[in-house]
Design an enzyme around this catalytic site. Structure first.
Site, PDB file in Angstrom:
ATOM      1  N   ASP A  19       0.864  -1.188   0.000  1.00 60.49           N
ATOM      2  CA  ASP A  19       0.000   0.000   0.000  1.00 60.49           C
ATOM      3  C   ASP A  19       0.899   1.237   0.000  1.00 60.49           C
ATOM      4  O   ASP A  19       0.809   2.085   0.874  1.00 60.49           O
ATOM      5  CB  ASP A  19      -0.926   0.002   1.206  1.00 60.49           C
ATOM      6  CG  ASP A  19      -2.018   1.068   1.112  1.00 60.49           C
ATOM      7  OD1 ASP A  19      -2.163   1.674   0.034  1.00 60.49           O
ATOM      8  OD2 ASP A  19      -2.723   1.300   2.107  1.00 60.49           O
ATOM      9  N   LEU A  20       1.763   1.318  -1.000  1.00 60.79           N
ATOM     10  CA  LEU A  20       2.779   2.371  -1.031  1.00 60.79           C
ATOM     11  C   LEU A  20       2.221   3.649  -1.655  1.00 60.79           C
ATOM     12  O   LEU A  20       2.848   4.279  -2.501  1.00 60.79           O
ATOM     13  CB  LEU A  20       4.011   1.890  -1.794  1.00 60.79           C
ATOM     14  CG  LEU A  20       5.326   2.630  -1.524  1.00 60.79           C
ATOM     15  CD1 LEU A  20       5.744   2.452  -0.081  1.00 60.79           C
ATOM     16  CD2 LEU A  20       6.428   2.139  -2.458  1.00 60.79           C
TER      17      LEU A  20
END
Length: 302
Positions: A205-206
């Site tokens: 979930d960058l």
């Protein structure tokens, strides 16, 4: 897979109730802070209470509580690596079965703030940020070869995208219009050719909200990355897709060029994964009973 960040969703949710119901616990875990001054955030899996130099994660569900030991182990492994940026370090875990305390995990607080989108109007800032993202991803790729890390982190399951597509068809298609189902089917079909890769550490979930920066001399410097709940050994295309979704194609292209990653197969994987982000959001939302997130995720499918 990309999901909502613990710190990106519903800022300042129910701070009064959390401060009241957990006052004694928070006073003990965050002794240098006044409970009434603590910031409270609610994410998909945890309620996060932010102190001056520590963060307390309170699981929202039993399933999230059961994952705390695994989360702590992953963060310990990451903290032992020289990634070139800081990750939250587990400091204390408590509330085990048989105690009166709720389950919790105390983490070190990483300084910095997410990068504002308008900061990328400056070409020098774009170059600076892209270079640091390229270094970040290179560090995660190297970490994926560390046997200690590989023994702790889960591997992306084989067939994950096939199962995702099946779940979307079963759970979300009934909520879509005919044209929405056609659009979703095209996006799901693009997943068919994705290989099963487990060679790199992938944050999962960058997005921009999970990457923190500090400014010096007019330029941002990467201070750390937070919210590692979905870290796996997987395909770096997932993190690259999140960067593109957060900042747009120009920055993504610059990151790819700096990392010498601009090959057709990788670009195809990035595009396919990014095309599912709204469907991922909607699928997690329907399972969590989050009507607002569900409506947002299905906006283009109804």
């Amino acid at each position: 897979m990309h999901i909502a960040s613990d710190l990106s969703k519903d800022p300042q949710v129910a701070p009064v109730s959390i401060r009241t119901t957990h006052r004694a616990l928070l006073s003990r875990l965050l002794p240098d802070d006044k409970p009434n001054d603590l910031a409270v955030r609610q994410g998909q899996f945890h309620i996060v209470v932010i102190g001056t130099d520590r963060v307390v994660c309170l699981p929202r569900t039993r399933a999230a509580a059961a994952r705390l030991p695994q989360r702590a182990a992953a963060l310990h492994a990451l903290a032992g690596l020289d990634l070139g940026f800081r990750t939250p370090e587990p400091l204390l875990q408590g509330g085990a079965h048989g105690t009166d305390e709720p389950p919790f995990l105390v983490l070190s607080r990483i300084p910095g703030e997410p990068l504002e989108t308008d900061a990328l109007n400056d070409a020098q800032v774009v170059d600076t940020v892209a270079a640091q993202y390229a270094t970040l991803l290179s560090g995660l790729a190297r970490a994926g070869t560390d046997e200690t890390v590989r023994s702790v982190l889960p591997q992306a399951p084989e067939g994950q995208w096939r199962r995702f597509a099946e779940n979307v068809r079963a759970e979300l298609f009934p909520l879509m219009s005919d044209s929405g189902r056609l659009r979703a089917e095209r996006e799901l079909t693009a997943l068919d050719g994705l290989p099963h890769l487990t060679r790199a550490v992938v944050h999962g979930d960058l997005g921009a909200e999970n990457v923190l920066w500090e400014w010096a001399h007019g330029l941002p410097h990467l201070s750390g990355v937070i919210d590692w709940d979905d870290v796996t050994l997987s395909d770096p295309a997932e993190d690259l897709a999140a960067i593109g979704a957060s900042y747009g194609p120009e920055l993504l292209e610059r990151v790819l060029a700096l990392g010498s990653w601009s090959n057709h197969r990788l670009l195809t994987r990035i595009a396919a994964i990014r095309g599912t982000f709204a469907l991922q959001q909607a699928l997690y939302a329907i399972r969590d009973g989050d009507e607002e997130e569900l409506a947002d995720g299905l906006a283009y499918y109804r």
